[in-house]
Design an enzyme around this catalytic site. Sequence first.
Site, PDB file in Angstrom:
ATOM      1  N   ARG A  93       0.819  -1.225   0.000  1.00 18.59           N
ATOM      2  CA  ARG A  93       0.000   0.000   0.000  1.00 18.59           C
ATOM      3  C   ARG A  93       0.849   1.271   0.000  1.00 18.59           C
ATOM      4  O   ARG A  93       0.380   2.325   0.426  1.00 18.59           O
ATOM      5  CB  ARG A  93      -0.970   0.028   1.187  1.00 18.59           C
ATOM      6  CG  ARG A  93      -2.013  -1.073   1.165  1.00 18.59           C
ATOM      7  CD  ARG A  93      -3.036  -0.820   0.073  1.00 18.59           C
ATOM      8  NE  ARG A  93      -4.211  -1.648   0.246  1.00 18.59           N
ATOM      9  CZ  ARG A  93      -5.379  -1.210   0.732  1.00 18.59           C
ATOM     10  NH1 ARG A  93      -5.546   0.036   1.068  1.00 18.59           N
ATOM     11  NH2 ARG A  93      -6.395  -2.029   0.844  1.00 18.59           N
ATOM     12  N   ARG A  99      -2.384   6.534   0.559  1.00 20.96           N
ATOM     13  CA  ARG A  99      -2.840   7.559   1.480  1.00 20.96           C
ATOM     14  C   ARG A  99      -1.874   8.057   2.521  1.00 20.96           C
ATOM     15  O   ARG A  99      -2.169   9.021   3.208  1.00 20.96           O
ATOM     16  CB  ARG A  99      -4.084   7.059   2.204  1.00 20.96           C
ATOM     17  CG  ARG A  99      -5.226   6.833   1.259  1.00 20.96           C
ATOM     18  CD  ARG A  99      -6.246   5.979   1.922  1.00 20.96           C
ATOM     19  NE  ARG A  99      -5.617   4.743   2.369  1.00 20.96           N
ATOM     20  CZ  ARG A  99      -6.213   3.877   3.145  1.00 20.96           C
ATOM     21  NH1 ARG A  99      -7.408   4.101   3.576  1.00 20.96           N
ATOM     22  NH2 ARG A  99      -5.583   2.772   3.495  1.00 20.96           N
ATOM     23  N   ASP A 124      -6.360  -1.490  -7.786  1.00 13.95           N
ATOM     24  CA  ASP A 124      -6.997  -2.111  -6.628  1.00 13.95           C
ATOM     25  C   ASP A 124      -7.375  -3.544  -6.983  1.00 13.95           C
ATOM     26  O   ASP A 124      -7.701  -3.828  -8.142  1.00 13.95           O
ATOM     27  CB  ASP A 124      -8.242  -1.335  -6.184  1.00 13.95           C
ATOM     28  CG  ASP A 124      -8.667  -1.767  -4.778  1.00 13.95           C
ATOM     29  OD1 ASP A 124      -8.143  -1.198  -3.808  1.00 13.95           O
ATOM     30  OD2 ASP A 124      -9.474  -2.703  -4.670  1.00 13.95           O
TER      31      ASP A 124
HETATM   32  O1  CP3 Z   1      -0.038  -1.336  -2.621  1.00 15.45           O
HETATM   33  C1  CP3 Z   1      -0.170  -0.302  -3.281  1.00 15.45           C
HETATM   34  O2  CP3 Z   1       0.311   0.770  -2.935  1.00 15.45           O
HETATM   35  C2  CP3 Z   1      -0.866  -0.362  -4.610  1.00 15.45           C
HETATM   36  C3  CP3 Z   1      -2.229  -0.038  -4.595  1.00 15.45           C
HETATM   37  C4  CP3 Z   1      -3.240  -0.896  -3.867  1.00 15.45           C
HETATM   38  C5  CP3 Z   1      -4.479  -0.370  -3.427  1.00 15.45           C
HETATM   39  N1  CP3 Z   1      -5.226  -1.400  -2.960  1.00 15.45           N
HETATM   40  C6  CP3 Z   1      -4.886   1.046  -3.514  1.00 15.45           C
HETATM   41  C7  CP3 Z   1      -6.010   1.513  -2.694  1.00 15.45           C
HETATM   42  C8  CP3 Z   1      -3.254  -2.261  -3.605  1.00 15.45           C
HETATM   43  C9  CP3 Z   1      -2.172  -3.302  -3.815  1.00 15.45           C
HETATM   44  C10 CP3 Z   1      -4.517  -2.561  -3.030  1.00 15.45           C
HETATM   45  C11 CP3 Z   1      -4.921  -3.918  -2.665  1.00 15.45           C
HETATM   46  C12 CP3 Z   1      -6.168  -4.114  -1.934  1.00 15.45           C
HETATM   47  N2  CP3 Z   1      -7.353  -3.480  -2.070  1.00 15.45           N
HETATM   48  C13 CP3 Z   1      -6.349  -5.127  -0.971  1.00 15.45           C
HETATM   49  C14 CP3 Z   1      -5.322  -6.142  -0.593  1.00 15.45           C
HETATM   50  C15 CP3 Z   1      -4.304  -5.575   0.286  1.00 15.45           C
HETATM   51  C16 CP3 Z   1      -4.741  -5.406   1.704  1.00 15.45           C
HETATM   52  O3  CP3 Z   1      -4.610  -4.303   2.205  1.00 15.45           O
HETATM   53  O4  CP3 Z   1      -5.185  -6.390   2.276  1.00 15.45           O
HETATM   54  C17 CP3 Z   1      -7.682  -5.048  -0.518  1.00 15.45           C
HETATM   55  C18 CP3 Z   1      -8.324  -5.928   0.532  1.00 15.45           C
HETATM   56  C19 CP3 Z   1      -8.302  -4.001  -1.232  1.00 15.45           C
HETATM   57  C20 CP3 Z   1      -9.718  -3.577  -1.141  1.00 15.45           C
HETATM   58  C21 CP3 Z   1      -9.833  -2.175  -0.725  1.00 15.45           C
HETATM   59  N3  CP3 Z   1      -9.500  -1.099  -1.507  1.00 15.45           N
HETATM   60  C22 CP3 Z   1     -10.330  -1.681   0.496  1.00 15.45           C
HETATM   61  C23 CP3 Z   1     -10.780  -2.551   1.654  1.00 15.45           C
HETATM   62  C24 CP3 Z   1     -10.308  -0.282   0.412  1.00 15.45           C
HETATM   63  C25 CP3 Z   1     -10.884   0.713   1.350  1.00 15.45           C
HETATM   64  C26 CP3 Z   1     -10.284   0.713   2.669  1.00 15.45           C
HETATM   65  C27 CP3 Z   1      -8.861   1.110   2.615  1.00 15.45           C
HETATM   66  O5  CP3 Z   1      -8.048   0.416   3.235  1.00 15.45           O
HETATM   67  O6  CP3 Z   1      -8.574   2.148   2.013  1.00 15.45           O
HETATM   68  C28 CP3 Z   1      -9.721   0.072  -0.827  1.00 15.45           C
HETATM   69  C29 CP3 Z   1      -9.445   1.423  -1.342  1.00 15.45           C
HETATM   70  C30 CP3 Z   1      -8.033   1.708  -1.734  1.00 15.45           C
HETATM   71  N4  CP3 Z   1      -7.221   0.904  -2.493  1.00 15.45           N
HETATM   72  C31 CP3 Z   1      -7.316   2.895  -1.431  1.00 15.45           C
HETATM   73  C32 CP3 Z   1      -6.058   2.782  -2.045  1.00 15.45           C
HETATM   74  C33 CP3 Z   1      -4.966   3.818  -2.078  1.00 15.45           C
HETATM   75  C34 CP3 Z   1      -7.870   4.081  -0.640  1.00 15.45           C
HETATM   76  C35 CP3 Z   1      -8.569   4.981  -1.567  1.00 15.45           C
HETATM   77  C36 CP3 Z   1      -8.604   6.364  -0.990  1.00 15.45           C
HETATM   78  O7  CP3 Z   1      -9.354   6.568  -0.029  1.00 15.45           O
HETATM   79  O8  CP3 Z   1      -7.899   7.217  -1.522  1.00 15.45           O
END
Ligand code: CP3
Length: 340
Positions: free
Chosen positions: A23, A27, A71
């Site tokens: 991640r 953020r 994502d």
């Molecule tokens: O790793 C990285 O920097 C690359 C980008 C990336 C994102 N999501 C961007 C994102 C990656 C690899 C993910 C994977 C992801 N997404 C997972 C697996 C990794 C983990 O953390 O377990 C999961 C379960 C998701 C599903 C997801 N996407 C959720 C649950 C959420 C909302 C809650 C949260 O943690 O933000 C997202 C949104 C998301 N994906 C954001 C980002 C930067 C936040 C968006 C924002 O508010 O700007």
Amino acid sequence: MNDRFLRACRREPVDCTPVWMMRQAGRYMAEYRALREKYSMLELCKTPELATQVTLQPIQHGVDAAILFADILLPLEPMGAPFEFAKGEGPVVHKPVVDKKDVEALRVIEPLEGLGYVMETIRALKKELKVPLIGFAGAPFTLASYLIEGGKSAHFVKTKKLMYAEPETWNALMGKLAEVVRRYLHAQIDAGADAVQLFDSWVGQLGPEDYREYVMPHVAHVLKDVEKRGVPVIHFGTGTQSLLSLQREAGGTVLGLDWRTPIEDGWSRVGHDRAIQGNMDPTALFAPRAIAEKHAKRVLDDVAGRPGHIFNLGHGILPETPVDTVKAVIDFVHRASEKK
Ligand code: CP3
């Protein structure tokens, strides 16, 4: 190119331990939050110039790999299950999967049909990057849980109910997801990804017997095939202490460990003939710098110089993490692991 990360994945000697943070594109950085004032998360993902920019943002902090900004949920939309990231709630799937006919309606897409923008981002990034690029996808169980629960979940009751009560429907769903993910990872490698990671973030909700019966064949369908490409494949989950030996069997060049599993305990379950990635507690980055460095040192001490370790957090970096501590830990790992 700085190839420390790829060398460590192959368990080759390295000048110092490679570092990246799950991640990292997102953020915790002010530059990212500034872009989010103007664009939604999905707009950022779907606009290759912007997704490229966000992927590059954390590179200035000295990480040894980039992870594509995207994502795990993106494939759900072209499969026929649109969703949004609702403010303060996380992902919301508009029409969750309930029964057999919902599963039948899901399309097993070719990635270039609905996800071409991801491959465009990868191609743009490959022109800019001097560190390897990691592509990724969600694993079938983790994706199925979002599809069935309609969003995040505490106990995964609907998911497990379908899994136990309607194994045929479950297997049809997991089979479709696995095939889409397999094709998607191939397409990312075709576009230039130097490694790929499969995120099975919530699979630790299952005990080993259920994992073996309901999940493992589908994960193996993805990993055994993608591994043939010869690029490192990272197999990641959390809460997986009791699953690691089965996860290893399902596949992966590198196995991810979360911070609840001490390195040596996890690595011996995985087997020392595979590389591992992890596993500092992401909340330890909120501690005073000396304590954060102590946590990083503990990880390195546990590894004890064995080849095949990629330093990472045990799960994604959290919003509001202090940037200075992130930089300090990256520098610390490089310095403390330097081979003289
Ligand atoms: O790793 C990285 O920097 C690359 C980008 C990336 C994102 N999501 C961007 C994102 C990656 C690899 C993910 C994977 C992801 N997404 C997972 C697996 C990794 C983990 O953390 O377990 C999961 C379960 C998701 C599903 C997801 N996407 C959720 C649950 C959420 C909302 C809650 C949260 O943690 O933000 C997202 C949104 C998301 N994906 C954001 C980002 C930067 C936040 C968006 C924002 O508010 O700007």
